[in-house]
Design an enzyme around this catalytic site. Structure first.
Site, PDB file in Angstrom:
ATOM      1  N   GLU A 189      11.517  -1.367  -7.153  1.00  0.00           N
ATOM      2  CA  GLU A 189      11.910  -2.325  -6.115  1.00  0.00           C
ATOM      3  C   GLU A 189      12.451  -3.621  -6.692  1.00  0.00           C
ATOM      4  O   GLU A 189      11.687  -4.533  -7.030  1.00  0.00           O
ATOM      5  CB  GLU A 189      10.720  -2.644  -5.183  1.00  0.00           C
ATOM      6  CG  GLU A 189      11.093  -3.656  -4.098  1.00  0.00           C
ATOM      7  CD  GLU A 189       9.965  -3.986  -3.128  1.00  0.00           C
ATOM      8  OE1 GLU A 189       8.827  -3.536  -3.340  1.00  0.00           O
ATOM      9  OE2 GLU A 189      10.236  -4.716  -2.164  1.00  0.00           O
ATOM     10  N   LYS A 244      13.818   1.143  -3.989  1.00  0.00           N
ATOM     11  CA  LYS A 244      13.515   0.318  -2.797  1.00  0.00           C
ATOM     12  C   LYS A 244      14.252  -1.002  -2.911  1.00  0.00           C
ATOM     13  O   LYS A 244      13.770  -1.940  -3.550  1.00  0.00           O
ATOM     14  CB  LYS A 244      12.008   0.093  -2.692  1.00  0.00           C
ATOM     15  CG  LYS A 244      11.613  -0.871  -1.571  1.00  0.00           C
ATOM     16  CD  LYS A 244      10.141  -0.792  -1.234  1.00  0.00           C
ATOM     17  CE  LYS A 244       9.771  -1.836  -0.199  1.00  0.00           C
ATOM     18  NZ  LYS A 244       8.423  -1.646   0.355  1.00  0.00           N
TER      19      LYS A 244
HETATM   20  P1  13P Z   1       8.882  -6.076   3.934  1.00  0.00           P
HETATM   21  O1  13P Z   1       9.459  -4.886   4.638  1.00  0.00           O
HETATM   22  O2  13P Z   1       7.993  -6.924   4.832  1.00  0.00           O
HETATM   23  O3  13P Z   1       9.907  -6.860   3.183  1.00  0.00           O
HETATM   24  O4  13P Z   1       7.850  -5.527   2.859  1.00  0.00           O
HETATM   25  C1  13P Z   1       8.197  -4.456   2.097  1.00  0.00           C
HETATM   26  C2  13P Z   1       7.578  -4.568   0.770  1.00  0.00           C
HETATM   27  O5  13P Z   1       6.806  -3.718   0.374  1.00  0.00           O
HETATM   28  C3  13P Z   1       7.941  -5.706  -0.088  1.00  0.00           C
HETATM   29  O6  13P Z   1       7.511  -5.475  -1.385  1.00  0.00           O
END
Ligand code: 13P
Length: 339
Positions: free
Chosen positions: A177, A219
């Site tokens: 991510e 992600k």
């Molecule tokens: P949000 O969808 O609230 O941005 O959170 C997703 C997430 O796991 C951020 O690390």
């Protein structure tokens, strides 16, 4: 069937399903609970997450996996069932956040690098035993005057790659991510530029560290305008720019891209995902891994009261269903009004 990294990754992006990011750290969940006037006690955190995992229709039909926080993966429901078992019984996969947070990067004011590699091999082995089959590590890239620097992008990409390699060694699918924040006044084109540079660096480091892409899930953020930008890109523009950016940077071997919601409104997060899937023509599944865009509504409906659990579960089911449809490109705004 034997469980492989590839089969887990495929299951995480099964058609019409996505991921529930319920891995708020103690600090973040306190902020969410403060907003609904609920004390952030261990019991309240358990009760709240238990109500989500017991929303059977949502979990069975729309939620392929749940990202947990260290506390939650060890917690038991009121009746003594481990919360991990509630998730598994619903046919969903437990996952775990393993980073230790974004910390100020020495020598680079305003930028952060995510920590948590020390001892990660041992922690992953324990999480595997506790039932986790995928993990998450979030890198944060901020856009402002003069940032991000290449140093910040490269340091975060290197950490993501080392994390991903350790996960795969432990038979755990890494969710990689790199989040380019939507805070600030920047345009969607600037978001495109920074996201493109970030993804190039991330995939170059993943290759350097021999990470198996077929067993990796990405992600990312979508390509959106900064929250304070006077001109806001519309739904179609966000969808087109996001697809264009990923076609340039994300290898086709990645089975799925699951977006974070990042502060978008519930309906924007759904509409953007839907628009991308309606356009189609890309090699990966595109789905969701939302935290706020799945949980804001149920949190508000619950507000810490046992008698509100059914209303909260209804709100969670609704968002899960809407995002499940968006993952198939079959959502329409009229379905929101019918709720
Ligand atoms: P949000 O969808 O609230 O941005 O959170 C997703 C997430 O796991 C951020 O690390």
């Amino acid at each position: 069937m034997t469980e492989t990294l590839e089969s887990i990754a495929q299951a995480m992006v099964a058609p019409g399903k996505g991921i529930l990011a319920a891995d708020e750290s103690s600090g973040t969940i306190k902020k969410r609970f403060d907003a609904i006037n609920v004390a952030s006690t261990e019991e309240n955190r358990r009760d709240y997450r238990e109500l989500l995992f017991r929303t059977e229709e949502a979990m069975k039909n729309h939620i392929s996996g749940v990202i947990l926080y260290d506390e939650t993966i060890r917690q038991k429901a009121k009746d003594g069932t481990p919360l991990v078992d509630l998730i598994k019984n619903a046919g969903s996969i437990p996952g775990i956040k393993v980073d230790a947070g974004a910390k100020p990067m020495a020598g680079f004011p305003g930028e952060t690098v995510t920590e948590g590699l020390d001892g990660l091999r041992e922690r992953l082995a324990e999480y595997y035993d506790l039932g986790a089959r995928f993990a998450k590590w979030r890198a944060v890239i901020d856009i402002a005057d003069g940032i991000p620097t290449n140093a910040c992008i490269e340091a975060n990409a290197e950490a993501l790659a080392r994390y991903a390699a350790l996960c795969q060694e432990a038979k755990i699918v890494p969710i990689v991510e790199p989040e380019v924040l939507m805070d600030g006044t920047h345009t969607a084109d600037r978001c495109f530029e920074v996201t493109e540079a970030t993804l190039r660096a991330v995939f170059s480091r993943l290759a350097l560290h021999n990470v198996n892409l077929e067993g990796t899930i990405l992600k990312p953020n979508m390509i959106v305008s900064g929250k304070k930008c006077p001109t806001q890109a519309g739904v179609e523009e966000v969808a087109e720019k996001t697809i264009a950016c990923f076609k340039r940077t994300v290898p086709a071997a990645i089975p799925g891209i699951v977006f974070l919601s990042g502060g978008q409104s519930d309906e924007d997060a759904t509409a953007h995902l839907n628009a991308m899937n309606a356009i189609g023509g890309f090699p990966w599944k595109m789905s969701f891994s939302y935290g706020r865009a799945l949980q804001a509504a149920p949190q508000k409906a619950w507000s810490g009261k046992a008698e509100n659990v059914p209303a909260a579960q209804k709100a969670f089911l609704h968002r899960a269903k809407m995002n499940g449809l968006a993952a198939l490109g079959k959502w329409e705004s009229g379905l929101e009004k019918a709720a």
